[in-house]
Design an enzyme around this catalytic site. Structure first.
Site, short mmCIF file in Angstrom:
data_model
loop_
_atom_site.label_atom_id
_atom_site.label_comp_id
_atom_site.label_asym_id
_atom_site.label_seq_id
_atom_site.Cartn_x
_atom_site.Cartn_y
_atom_site.Cartn_z
N HIS A 90 0.83 -1.21 0.00
CA HIS A 90 0.00 0.00 0.00
C HIS A 90 0.86 1.27 0.00
O HIS A 90 0.46 2.29 -0.55
CB HIS A 90 -1.01 0.01 1.16
CG HIS A 90 -0.43 0.15 2.52
ND1 HIS A 90 -0.10 -0.93 3.31
CD2 HIS A 90 -0.15 1.25 3.27
CE1 HIS A 90 0.38 -0.51 4.46
NE2 HIS A 90 0.36 0.81 4.47
N CYS A 175 -31.36 -1.87 -8.12
CA CYS A 175 -32.39 -2.42 -7.24
C CYS A 175 -33.80 -2.20 -7.79
O CYS A 175 -34.77 -2.72 -7.25
CB CYS A 175 -32.28 -1.80 -5.85
SG CYS A 175 -32.54 -0.01 -5.83
#
Length: 209
Positions: A90, A175
């Site tokens: 990272h 949705c």
């Protein structure tokens, strides 16, 4: 004569500006199905690497990414480190990138960033990010999640960090609901980032328009 030719070639190489290094990231929203398209938008202009969260892998197709784009997951964070002194992924990705773009940004990852959490590769990059470099987010979530008071608070925290918001759009959501919360189109995300980058470069070179 040969040395003079080589010197001229070296000068030409040295004066060629390198491409911007763009780190693209996807978190766990159904809009991650567009992540491959997003990567394709950036590859001609920039050098691209990609980071994805575990939940985003439920939606995105790894095979949709351009072949030249290296993809990093949480597993890579640990497999690349064995002992003290080894590179920390990272940190290495944060150093490499000129720009970080998170698209889609899920409600969950938004909350993590606002709270300073760093429990996966992406959020560790963000926690270690150098905020003198641009960071863009393109949220994607259900309309009621977008309108939730927590979202407003979290966005304020991101704004205080200097993170640039690419707002969601109104459309029919996955949705079935219609409303605000859909991720901005990949082409708009790309053009927003590129315009910002080029305007910054123009200012740094002292250009006027």
């Amino acid at each position: 004569m040969e040395n003079g030719k080589r010197d001229r070639q070296d000068m030409e190489v040295n004066t060629t500006p390198r491409k911007p290094r763009v780190l693209l990231a996807a978190s766990g929203s159904v809009a991650a199905i567009k992540f491959g398209n997003l990567c394709h938008c950036f590859t001609e202009w920039a050098e691209v690497r990609a980071v994805v969260t575990k939940s985003s892998l439920h939606f995105l197709d790894k095979l949709s990414l351009p072949q030249e784009v290296t993809l990093y997951t949480d597993e890579d964070e640990w497999s690349s480190w064995n002992k003290i002194g080894d590179p920390v992924l990272h940190i290495e990705l944060r150093r490499w990138a000129d720009v970080l773009v998170i698209a889609p940004l899920s409600a969950n990852t938004l909350g993590k960033i606002a709270g300073g959490l760093c429990d996966n590769l992406l959020t560790c990059i963000i926690r270690a990010w150098d905020y003198t470099k641009p960071l863009f987010v393109a949220p994607a979530m259900n309309t009621l999640m977008w309108n939730n008071p927590f979202t407003e608070r979290h966005l304020l925290s991101l704004d205080e960090l200097g993170i640039t918001l690419i707002p969601p759009i109104k459309k029919r959501l996955a949705c079935g609901d219609y409303g605000n919360g859909a991720m901005a189109e990949p082409s708009l995300i790309y053009s927003t980032v590129r315009l910002f980058w080029e305007s910054q470069a123009h200012q740094q070179t002292g250009g006027t328009s």
